[in-house]
Scaffold this motif. Structure first.
Motif, PDB file in Angstrom:
ATOM      1  N   LEU A   1      -5.960   6.285   5.735  1.00  0.00           N
ATOM      2  CA  LEU A   1      -6.549   5.028   5.301  1.00  0.00           C
ATOM      3  C   LEU A   1      -7.769   4.712   6.149  1.00  0.00           C
ATOM      4  O   LEU A   1      -7.747   4.896   7.364  1.00  0.00           O
TER       5      LEU A   1
ATOM      6  N   ILE B   1      -7.700   5.103   0.127  1.00  0.00           N
ATOM      7  CA  ILE B   1      -7.719   3.653   0.301  1.00  0.00           C
ATOM      8  C   ILE B   1      -8.693   3.275   1.406  1.00  0.00           C
ATOM      9  O   ILE B   1      -8.662   3.834   2.505  1.00  0.00           O
TER      10      ILE B   1
ATOM     11  N   PRO C   1      -3.100   7.518   0.887  1.00  0.00           N
ATOM     12  CA  PRO C   1      -3.769   6.743   1.941  1.00  0.00           C
ATOM     13  C   PRO C   1      -5.223   7.122   2.148  1.00  0.00           C
ATOM     14  O   PRO C   1      -6.057   6.264   2.460  1.00  0.00           O
TER      15      PRO C   1
ATOM     16  N   LEU D   1       0.822  -1.209   0.000  1.00  0.00           N
ATOM     17  CA  LEU D   1       0.000   0.000   0.000  1.00  0.00           C
ATOM     18  C   LEU D   1       0.857   1.261   0.000  1.00  0.00           C
ATOM     19  O   LEU D   1       0.528   2.250  -0.655  1.00  0.00           O
TER      20      LEU D   1
ATOM     21  N   ARG E   1      -3.295   4.224   8.590  1.00  0.00           N
ATOM     22  CA  ARG E   1      -4.606   4.687   9.036  1.00  0.00           C
ATOM     23  C   ARG E   1      -4.507   6.085   9.641  1.00  0.00           C
ATOM     24  O   ARG E   1      -5.406   6.905   9.478  1.00  0.00           O
TER      25      ARG E   1
END
Length: 366
Positions: free
Chosen positions: A255, A227, A224, A217, A251
């Motif tokens: 994300l 995603i 991010p 990723l 995250r």
């Protein structure tokens, strides 16, 4: 317009079915280029077991260099109809050991594994016999495509569904490897979508915690905050995926996590509250027949209420009828997907039409 796409005000209805809108014409150059890249990747392999397959591919490509799409398709079909080199005519059984915690003591359980299943899955991993289908996700306020979900299709003669492949891979001890191969395939295909659209990928909790996923990723061409990782399978196993060794750093950079609120008895409601997902999905179990069932509506409203408590957006999944779409809209969910709004497609021309429409909408807003 924000990249996340799901920060939509509640309410609103679609202004006519999206599949009735004009589809802009897009040339075939990108499709040919993708086929060429896949052919080059296969020919660059060095595994002696697939030498004959590569030689046949090289011969076809030499004969038809101007038609890489047809060459690749023929290669994939022929590869899957031919038995693997050295394959035994009789189905044998292998075994693998798994550690299982019990109330008494840890145990090792031996599970029989069909070696033919293992060979098929290894063939997919070796020859990259994976295709990504994307399904559009529509904002219910505007009706525009605000994101897509990546779904994997396998080039296989028996036509088995993707969930069968992933289940067999897991039983053969290759589940995480197959999921990571699928993620890599989908990430490459997703790079052409515009910044105004998010992309959702399905991963099991175990795979999401694998360090290879984070590396994939981080190296992808997606920011991010575009995603979305949807955790599939048992949420009770969803531990460690978002720590510093997993997807935690991504995250924190935007994300997002999505989970499905299964209609099977609300078993995972406590776990959903613990995970605090950014997106909560009303899956097909909760959507099917919702326009004719007060019980379905009660369950769906409970999920929407939970999402509000958690600060999560809600996506209705599996919309197949106009009645189901009307009820989903009445629930004030942010977005929806399903056959009524757009089927999954492996065709880049379809993806381009969604992208062009999303870009046009962003320009009009801007």
């Amino acid at each position: 317009m924000s990249r996340s796409g799901l920060s939509l005000p509640p309410g609103g209805a679609l202004e006519g079915p999206p599949n009735e809108r004009a589809v802009p014409a897009v040339d075939d150059t990108r499709v040919r280029q993708q086929a060429l890249e896949i052919i080059e990747s296969i020919l660059a392999e060095t595994d002696p077991r697939s030498q004959q397959s590569r030689s046949n591919l090289q011969e076809r490509f030499t004969q038809h260099p101007d038609d890489p799409k047809s060459v690749l398709l023929e290669h994939l079909i022929v590869t899957r109809t031919q038995p693997a080199a050295g394959a035994a005519p009789v189905v044998h059984q292998d075994s693998m050991s798994l550690n299982r915690e019990t109330a008494e003591a840890p145990q090792t359980v031996t599970i029989p594994i069909d070696t033919e299943v293992r060979k098929r899955i290894q063939s997919v991993l070796r020859d990259k016999l994976l295709l990504t289908a994307f399904q559009p996700i529509h904002g219910l306020l505007s009706g525009d495509v605000i994101g897509v979900e990546a779904l994997i299709r396998f080039v296989e003669q028996d036509g088995a569904a993707a969930d069968v492949w992933f289940r067999e891979a897991s039983e053969a001890g290759l589940g995480t490897d197959l999921e990571i191969a699928a993620l890599s395939c989908s990430l490459a295909a997703a790079e052409d979508f515009p910044d105004t659209m998010f992309v959702a990928f399905n991963l099991s909790p175990e795979t999401a915690a694998d360090p290879r996923v984070r590396k994939l990723l981080e190296g992808a061409g997606l920011a991010p905050d575009r995603i979305v990782i949807e955790l599939t399978g048992s949420l009770e196993l969803a531990d460690g995926w978002d720590d510093d060794h997993g997807l935690g750093p991504l995250r924190r950079r935007g994300l997002r996590l999505a989970v499905s609120a299964s209609g099977a008895g609300f078993v995972s409601m406590d776990k959903i509250e613990e995970l605090r997902p950014d997106i909560l999905k009303l899956d097909r179990h909760l959507i099917e027949g919702i326009d004719n069932s007060e019980g379905q509506r009660i369950r769906a409203r409970a999920v929407v209420a939970l999402a509000r408590e958690l600060g999560s957006s809600v996506v209705a999944q599996g919309i197949e009828t106009a009645g189901e779409l009307q009820e989903a809209t009445a629930l004030n969910v942010a977005a929806a997907q399903g056959y009524l709004l757009g089927r999954p497609s492996v065709h880049p021309l379809d993806w381009s039409s969604w992208s062009l429409h999303s870009q046009a909408e962003a320009q009009s807003v801007g």
